[in-house]
Structures are given as C-alpha cells and as structure tokens.
Design a protein around this motif. Sequence first.
Motif, short mmCIF file in Angstrom:
data_model
loop_
_atom_site.label_atom_id
_atom_site.label_comp_id
_atom_site.label_asym_id
_atom_site.label_seq_id
_atom_site.Cartn_x
_atom_site.Cartn_y
_atom_site.Cartn_z
N ALA B 98 7.81 -0.82 -8.63
CA ALA B 98 7.21 -0.29 -9.85
C ALA B 98 6.86 -1.40 -10.85
CB ALA B 98 8.16 0.71 -10.50
N ARG B 99 7.63 -2.51 -10.86
CA ARG B 99 7.50 -3.44 -11.96
C ARG B 99 7.08 -4.86 -11.58
NH1 ARG B 99 7.53 0.16 -15.43
NH2 ARG B 99 8.71 -0.02 -17.38
N LEU B 100 7.25 -5.25 -10.34
CA LEU B 100 7.00 -6.64 -10.00
C LEU B 100 5.71 -6.76 -9.21
CD1 LEU B 100 10.63 -7.61 -8.99
CD2 LEU B 100 9.52 -7.83 -11.22
N GLU B 101 5.13 -7.96 -9.24
CA GLU B 101 3.94 -8.24 -8.46
C GLU B 101 4.31 -9.24 -7.37
OE1 GLU B 101 1.03 -7.23 -7.99
OE2 GLU B 101 1.04 -5.75 -9.61
N PHE B 102 4.02 -8.92 -6.16
CA PHE B 102 4.18 -9.90 -5.07
C PHE B 102 3.23 -9.52 -3.97
CE2 PHE B 102 7.42 -6.63 -4.81
CZ PHE B 102 7.27 -6.15 -3.54
N PRO B 103 2.86 -10.48 -3.14
CA PRO B 103 1.87 -10.18 -2.09
C PRO B 103 2.39 -9.10 -1.15
CG PRO B 103 2.24 -12.55 -2.28
CD PRO B 103 3.28 -11.89 -3.12
N GLY B 104 1.55 -8.14 -0.84
CA GLY B 104 1.93 -7.11 0.13
C GLY B 104 2.68 -5.94 -0.48
N ARG B 105 2.80 -5.91 -1.80
CA ARG B 105 3.60 -4.86 -2.45
C ARG B 105 3.04 -3.47 -2.15
NH1 ARG B 105 3.31 -2.20 -7.59
NH2 ARG B 105 1.25 -3.11 -7.68
#
Lengths: 297, 277
Positions: B98-105
């Motif tokens: 819900a809150r973080l950005e990372f590749p493949g989320r």
Amino acid sequence: MPDVPAMRRSVTWNRWSGVLFVAPYCAFFVLMLLIPLGIGIRLSMTRGDLFGIEAFVGLDNFARLFADPVFLQAVWNTFCFVLITVPAMTVIGLALALVLNRTSRLAAILRAIFFASTVLSVTVVALIWRLMLIPEGGLAAVLARAIGEQPVAFLSEQALALPAVAVTTIWWGIGLPMVLFLAALQQIPRDLYEAAALDRASKTRMLFSITLPAIRRTIALVLVVEIILQFQLFGQPHLMTGGGPNNSTRPIVLFVYETGWKQWQLGYAAAAAQVLFALIALAAMAQYYLSSRKDAA
Amino acid sequence: MSLCVGGRPARTAIMLTAIAALIMLTPMLWVVILSFKDNASLMADTRSAFLPPWTLANYWSIVGEGQVFTWLMNSVIVALAMTVGVLLLASLAGFGFARLEFPGRRFLFVIVLLGLAIPEQAVIIGRHQMFSAAEMHNTYAALVLPGLSMPFGVFLMTQYFRAIPREIDDAARLDGASRLRIFWKILLPLTLPAQATLGIFVFFHAWNDYWWPMISATDKDMLTLTVGVAATQMNFAQAEGLGFLMAQAVFAGLPTLLVYLAFQKYIVRAVAGAAGQ
C-alpha cells in the motif's frame, strides 16, 4: 563534496528495500500455495501412488474421470447439493435479515442465535446432527414415535441422505447470508421509505420497489459466496454418511480425499481436484466481476 | 430499514422468527441434555433424557481420558500461532503493497490477489507430499505453516493501509522517521480494528480447520480438538456410548461458543468481511 557511490547505493537501497516488507509473506505464498499447486497440476498428469510417480500420462486421468461413474455421480451430487442449499440459504438469510433488521433487544438476541452455529466446527455440527437423526433414540425418531410414525433412518435412505446433509449445512451456515443481508439493509437510505410512506405505498410494494433493488448486488454476492462455499462440501458427508448410501452423498471433495488417501491414487485424485478448482475459479471470477462493479450498481 | 416497522404483521413476523430460533437451538439443547444422562438409560430409551436422574458421569470420563485436553492444548497452540503469524506477515506485506514503491510491486500484488481464487483442495495433495518429503508431518509447524500463505490477510491489510491518509506518513517523514518506524509506531496502531477482524477470522479458521490437520496429524497426541473429536466419532457404533459422544460434542463446541459470546460483534464483522471482500 557528496560521496557519489554511497549515494547511488542509497538510491538502490531505497528503490529495493520495500521488497523486504513483502518478502516474508511472498515466501510463504510461493512455498505453501504456488509450489503445491504446481505439484498438484503435475501429479494430475501422472499415474502415481504412495511410493512415487510412475509415468507421465498426459490428460489420461481427466479422460478417465469423465468416464468414471463414481466421479460423475460425485459431480452430480455436488451440483444437487449446491442447488438445494444455495437458494435455500439465500432466501432464508434474506427473510431473517428483513425481520431482524431492527434495534429491539429481542431482535438482537435472535440474530445472535441464528449466527451461533456458524462458529462451530464441522465435527461438532456433524456429531450433533447424527445424534438428532439416528433411528435408535435420535430426536427425530423420538418425535416420529410421539406422533405414531415409524422412525426413519435419514442418513441411510438413498433419497433422504443428501437432503439431510443439506439441512445440516443450512443449519450450520445460515448466519453468514443473514449478516451479509443485514449489512446491506443498513445501507439503504431511510428517506426512500419515508417518501414511499408519504405516497401511501404498501409494505409489499416497498419491499419490491425499494429494498430488493437496493440490495441486488448483495443478493448476487451471497449467491456466489455460497456457491463457492458449498462446492467445497466435504466434512459433513465424510462424518455423517461416508458418502453413502450407494454413493448418493459423495461430493467431489470427498472423492478427491478417498481417491488420494484411501486408495493412494494420487495422480487421479489430483486430476479430480483440478476439475473442482476450475469450477470454483469460474465462480470466483463471477464474484470478482460483481465486486468490481460495486460503483456501477 | 425493516420491512415491517410496526403493527400486527411485524409482531407476527418476529414471533414466527422467535419460534424458528427455538427450532434452531433444539439440536444443541438436545445434545446438552443427553450429555447429562448415563449410557444405560440412554440405550434403553432417549426419552428418559427429559426426566431425572441426571449425572456428570460422561464429563468425568472425558476428564479421565485426558486426551481431549492434549487436543484442546494443540488447538490453542495452533490457532494462536497461526493468528500471530498471519497478522505479522499480512501487516508487513499490506504496508509494503500500500505504501512503498519497488520494482514489481503491482505485479506481485496481482499475483497474490489471484491466489484468493485458489481453493485448498487444489493445493492440499501437493502440500501433503512436500511435508512428507520433509518428514514434517505430526509437528506443530506442519499444522501452522500452510495457513500463513492465506492471501486474504494481505488483501485486507493492503486495503486498510491504503485507506489511511497519506498526510500522516508525510508528516512523520518530514520529522525524519524511518520507514520501519512509520510502519511500527505510527501506522500499525491505526490498523488495530483490521487486526482484530483478521485475527478473529484466522483464529476460527485455524480452530475449525478439518481436512489438512486430519491428513497431516496422524499421531494421536498431535490431533487438534476438531480432528480428535472426529476420530472418536468415526467409531460411532463401538464408541463409549451416546452420552460420552454428547459430552464430547459439548466439550468441543463450548470453546468457540464462549469466544463467540464474548466477542460477538467482532466475530460477525470478521466473518462478513471475509465473505464480502
């Protein structure tokens, strides 16, 4: 002077560190859900037993399933069971919700009673109903004698066993449709009824013109949720009838269990499990479709 | 709003419903009454159930047997461990999605959502083989670990974290709080209602689970209460008699019914929430 490699490291760290939050769950997801699913699908295309996989047989197991009278009977039983229980639970659940959607103390107590059996395990539910239905001293038999009838062996009569399992299931699960409908009824704006009352609309008219149209999404949701739940029928017949008499109460899941763990034909059992998976996935897609149209309705 | 606001039809409807509720309670009351009768008189005629003498003999024989307490203990351990495990994993993952950005989320989240549609029946044979290969059947780990993969928890927590206003994290970030700190100290306490809903749902799911514990735990001392009572029940004919089975049904049903009476509102919300996802 900024330290460039360190900054790049921290950018990479920021970019990827979020993965650490989802990684623990994803590990379980892969290990306990995806890999077993893969093993199951692979098994469904092999002929194997307890001691290992013997041979890759392609879709043979599926061809065998659809020619196996016991499996076809199980599919038939499952559909019959769904056809008995799902409409009954939807209608009874809706009726209870309509009557009990009020703030009196009595209504609160009645709601609590109708939901109470939902928290019991299938073991307790099956035990209670066997003790209700046994012809030697069950309550049903006592009542039958009281009105001068011969006691009926519900669970060993071919025509009555599946309905008896269905009644048990409705008794067990009626709380869920009731509370889903109650939640939906609370969302209907009161002024709709006030306006209708000013127009001297009858109660019946209000039910069909306001209440039912307002909760049509919930009616669909209850139908789909119950279809998914009742397709997975297992514990009740496993404990109450063992699938009998004459295979009349054996659903697909019990077929999977017996083929896998009594006869140790794992490949064949896995194939039957995939058929069930396909049926449930269809119902789940319908559920997703309904819930994604939430705003459109 | 009720179909019947007042007047005679309303009263008739609620009286009929009250009668239906009594019928609903009848099977439970029947079993409770019979559990207080000794076997000899039950075998002769169950109608004697409504007349004294009543006895605690059936309950004493449960206590004397002792095994049910082992099963009860196993159920408590397994249900609590699974509840804590799911809450922890689902909260972490829910925050991440819900809150973080990372590749493949996005991709991962969609895969987890698709997992919601996988029924237990489709994976149980594979799981059984894996735990056999690892020689882990008849352990608490075998009873708890499969439950931790439940996608519903992640789905619920992600929804809940998304509904918390972003301004709260932004303010904390400006104050220099780390992500772990924002998660643990600021957002997690705000998700307590969702934790309660999910926790109760998982606890009941674990307590009442039947198929997996039945095939994984074969050692009598590793059974859960649900499976243990089923095993006794299977030998219905030669079992210690009706009264004993009745007492077992009461003993096995009581824990969940008591928890239900204590947390009724939360339990209804948890069950409805899980179905209405």
